[in-house]
Design a protein around this motif. Sequence first.
Motif, PDB file in Angstrom:
ATOM      1  N   GLU A 140       0.063   4.326   0.990  1.00 24.30           N
ATOM      2  CA  GLU A 140      -0.894   3.351   1.524  1.00 24.30           C
ATOM      3  C   GLU A 140      -2.329   3.885   1.427  1.00 24.30           C
ATOM      4  O   GLU A 140      -3.242   3.167   1.022  1.00 24.30           O
ATOM      5  N   ALA A 141      -2.506   5.139   1.784  1.00 28.67           N
ATOM      6  CA  ALA A 141      -3.847   5.743   1.695  1.00 28.67           C
ATOM      7  C   ALA A 141      -4.322   5.830   0.245  1.00 28.67           C
ATOM      8  O   ALA A 141      -5.483   5.553  -0.053  1.00 28.67           O
ATOM      9  N   MET A 142      -3.415   6.176  -0.657  1.00 26.94           N
ATOM     10  CA  MET A 142      -3.786   6.334  -2.063  1.00 26.94           C
ATOM     11  C   MET A 142      -4.091   4.990  -2.723  1.00 26.94           C
ATOM     12  O   MET A 142      -4.784   4.941  -3.728  1.00 26.94           O
ATOM     13  N   ALA A 143      -3.569   3.901  -2.161  1.00 25.20           N
ATOM     14  CA  ALA A 143      -3.786   2.573  -2.747  1.00 25.20           C
ATOM     15  C   ALA A 143      -5.193   2.049  -2.505  1.00 25.20           C
ATOM     16  O   ALA A 143      -5.609   1.092  -3.145  1.00 25.20           O
ATOM     17  N   SER A 144      -5.935   2.684  -1.627  1.00 18.86           N
ATOM     18  CA  SER A 144      -7.291   2.242  -1.334  1.00 18.86           C
ATOM     19  C   SER A 144      -8.196   2.409  -2.551  1.00 18.86           C
ATOM     20  O   SER A 144      -8.114   3.405  -3.271  1.00 18.86           O
TER      21      SER A 144
END
Length: 140
Positions: free
Chosen positions: A82-86
């Motif tokens: 989720e964090a990397m999808a930003s």
Amino acid sequence: MKSCRNVQLFQLRRLAVVVLPLVSTSLFATDLYSVVDGNTVMIEGRKFHLHGIDAPALNEICPASDGRSWPCGGKARDQLAEAMASATTACQIIGRETVLCRTAGLDVGALLVKEGLAKASDDYWDVEDRARAAKVGIWQ
């Protein structure tokens, strides 16, 4: 002849010192990532570990305070994904197999430790202490 070879070797060594720091500060855009587990990402086909953390193994199950268990390894991976999808996420290579990733300016590894989804293995001992005190994530 011998002194010429020494000069060439010196020049090569000097070149390596100049080039290697440039390589170690490479930044990669978000669309080049894939998440392997809670502390590992693939960037352009190379496997890197997030700096300063040790997340549970992907299939690891952790006990909860209420006596039940929960898939802490999967949760850590999902949170990292989720964090990397930003769109604001960027990773900087800081070692041969280590990256420091930030999203919206925040250190992704520190965020995982804060949420109790990873243990500190380097710089985040104070963050881990707060997560333990709050009994979040793996510290339940």
